[in-house]
Write a protein that holds these residues in place. Structure first.
Motif, PDB file in Angstrom:
ATOM      1  N   VAL A  56       0.824  -1.204   0.000  1.00 43.27           N
ATOM      2  CA  VAL A  56       0.000   0.000   0.000  1.00 43.27           C
ATOM      3  C   VAL A  56       0.865   1.264   0.000  1.00 43.27           C
ATOM      4  O   VAL A  56       0.429   2.315  -0.464  1.00 43.27           O
ATOM      5  CB  VAL A  56      -0.989  -0.011   1.186  1.00 43.27           C
ATOM      6  N   THR A  80      -0.905  -1.790  -3.963  1.00 43.62           N
ATOM      7  CA  THR A  80      -2.117  -2.552  -3.655  1.00 43.62           C
ATOM      8  C   THR A  80      -2.562  -2.280  -2.229  1.00 43.62           C
ATOM      9  O   THR A  80      -1.772  -2.367  -1.301  1.00 43.62           O
ATOM     10  CB  THR A  80      -1.869  -4.071  -3.816  1.00 43.62           C
ATOM     11  N   ASP A  81      -3.840  -2.002  -2.085  1.00 38.20           N
ATOM     12  CA  ASP A  81      -4.467  -1.861  -0.770  1.00 38.20           C
ATOM     13  C   ASP A  81      -5.308  -3.111  -0.573  1.00 38.20           C
ATOM     14  O   ASP A  81      -6.370  -3.255  -1.184  1.00 38.20           O
ATOM     15  CB  ASP A  81      -5.327  -0.601  -0.737  1.00 38.20           C
ATOM     16  N   SER A  83      -7.215  -3.961   1.627  1.00 42.63           N
ATOM     17  CA  SER A  83      -8.540  -3.735   2.210  1.00 42.63           C
ATOM     18  C   SER A  83      -9.546  -3.272   1.162  1.00 42.63           C
ATOM     19  O   SER A  83     -10.720  -3.097   1.454  1.00 42.63           O
ATOM     20  CB  SER A  83      -8.467  -2.701   3.343  1.00 42.63           C
ATOM     21  N   ASN A  84      -9.070  -3.107  -0.091  1.00 35.47           N
ATOM     22  CA  ASN A  84      -9.916  -2.609  -1.166  1.00 35.47           C
ATOM     23  C   ASN A  84     -10.022  -3.670  -2.254  1.00 35.47           C
ATOM     24  O   ASN A  84      -9.023  -4.021  -2.895  1.00 35.47           O
ATOM     25  CB  ASN A  84      -9.315  -1.313  -1.719  1.00 35.47           C
ATOM     26  N   TRP A  85     -11.245  -4.180  -2.450  1.00 35.99           N
ATOM     27  CA  TRP A  85     -11.454  -5.271  -3.397  1.00 35.99           C
ATOM     28  C   TRP A  85     -10.979  -4.926  -4.803  1.00 35.99           C
ATOM     29  O   TRP A  85     -10.345  -5.740  -5.476  1.00 35.99           O
ATOM     30  CB  TRP A  85     -12.928  -5.670  -3.412  1.00 35.99           C
ATOM     31  N   GLU A  86     -11.248  -3.721  -5.272  1.00 34.92           N
ATOM     32  CA  GLU A  86     -10.838  -3.332  -6.626  1.00 34.92           C
ATOM     33  C   GLU A  86      -9.310  -3.340  -6.755  1.00 34.92           C
ATOM     34  O   GLU A  86      -8.763  -3.736  -7.785  1.00 34.92           O
ATOM     35  CB  GLU A  86     -11.399  -1.956  -7.002  1.00 34.92           C
ATOM     36  N   SER A  87      -8.627  -2.909  -5.707  1.00 37.83           N
ATOM     37  CA  SER A  87      -7.169  -2.887  -5.715  1.00 37.83           C
ATOM     38  C   SER A  87      -6.596  -4.305  -5.788  1.00 37.83           C
ATOM     39  O   SER A  87      -5.654  -4.569  -6.541  1.00 37.83           O
ATOM     40  CB  SER A  87      -6.662  -2.162  -4.465  1.00 37.83           C
ATOM     41  N   SER A  89      -8.154  -6.897  -7.016  1.00 37.13           N
ATOM     42  CA  SER A  89      -8.498  -7.389  -8.347  1.00 37.13           C
ATOM     43  C   SER A  89      -7.498  -6.882  -9.388  1.00 37.13           C
ATOM     44  O   SER A  89      -7.075  -7.634 -10.272  1.00 37.13           O
ATOM     45  CB  SER A  89      -9.920  -6.945  -8.708  1.00 37.13           C
ATOM     46  N   SER A 113     -10.851  -4.140  10.062  1.00 34.06           N
ATOM     47  CA  SER A 113     -11.733  -2.984   9.908  1.00 34.06           C
ATOM     48  C   SER A 113     -11.789  -2.124  11.156  1.00 34.06           C
ATOM     49  O   SER A 113     -12.159  -0.975  11.108  1.00 34.06           O
ATOM     50  CB  SER A 113     -13.140  -3.448   9.523  1.00 34.06           C
ATOM     51  N   VAL A 129     -10.433  -8.615   6.205  1.00 37.17           N
ATOM     52  CA  VAL A 129     -10.744  -8.486   4.788  1.00 37.17           C
ATOM     53  C   VAL A 129     -10.020  -9.610   4.079  1.00 37.17           C
ATOM     54  O   VAL A 129      -8.826  -9.804   4.271  1.00 37.17           O
ATOM     55  CB  VAL A 129     -10.272  -7.120   4.248  1.00 37.17           C
ATOM     56  N   CYS A 131      -9.542 -12.088   0.346  1.00 34.55           N
ATOM     57  CA  CYS A 131      -9.656 -12.164  -1.106  1.00 34.55           C
ATOM     58  C   CYS A 131     -10.439 -13.429  -1.450  1.00 34.55           C
ATOM     59  O   CYS A 131     -10.011 -14.525  -1.093  1.00 34.55           O
ATOM     60  CB  CYS A 131      -8.263 -12.227  -1.730  1.00 34.55           C
TER      61      CYS A 131
END
Length: 146
Positions: A56, A80-81, A83-87, A89, A113, A129, A131
């Protein structure tokens, strides 16, 4: 009862024969800019693996990647974060785009969280979180390990 010298030997070379079997494969390491993550990324690179380094902290990641590239290792860095699904992915997409597969995935980075005010083992599972496995590039390679 004895020890397999390829697995347990002197500390400097423990597991070297198994690492050589992985030469040319691809490892993805999260939290790779420092600490244990950087140690794993470095060891994988030394063993001849291609390494996708994710973190991150972009500036720390850039410095870590540069230090391994300066040693002529085949590594890339992908901010990459976890905790962020898009990141996450995007990490999978870019890893597969660059190397076509991922054989080892080291989920070293982690977040909760609610922060880390309490002991890690006291956090409920819902704080973590994760994957989803169906998106893992390792799953699609049919030869990988998480």
């Amino acid at each position: 009862m004895g020890y397999d010298a390829g697995i347990v030997g002197d500390a400097e070379h423990a597991g070297d024969s198994h690492m050589r079997e992985l030469a040319g494969k691809v490892a993805v390491v999260t939290g790779a800019a420092s600490g244990i993550g950087f140690g794993m990324a470095t060891r994988f690179a030394e063993a001849g693996l291609k390494v996708v380094m994710a973190d991150v902290e972009k500036s720390a990641l850039d410095a870590a990647v540069a230090s391994l590239k300066n040693r002529e290792y085949d590594v890339i860095g992908i901010p990459t974060d976890v905790s962020n699904w898009e990141s996450v992915s995007e990490l999978a997409k870019k890893s597969l785009s660059q190397y076509g597969a991922a054989h080892i995935l080291c989920n070293n980075a982690g977040v909760t969280s609610s922060g880390m005010a309490s002991k890690i083992w006291e956090h409920p599972q819902s704080d973590w979180v994760t994957c989803p496995p169906q998106t893992s590039p390792v799953e699609r390679s049919d030869t990988g390990h998480i």
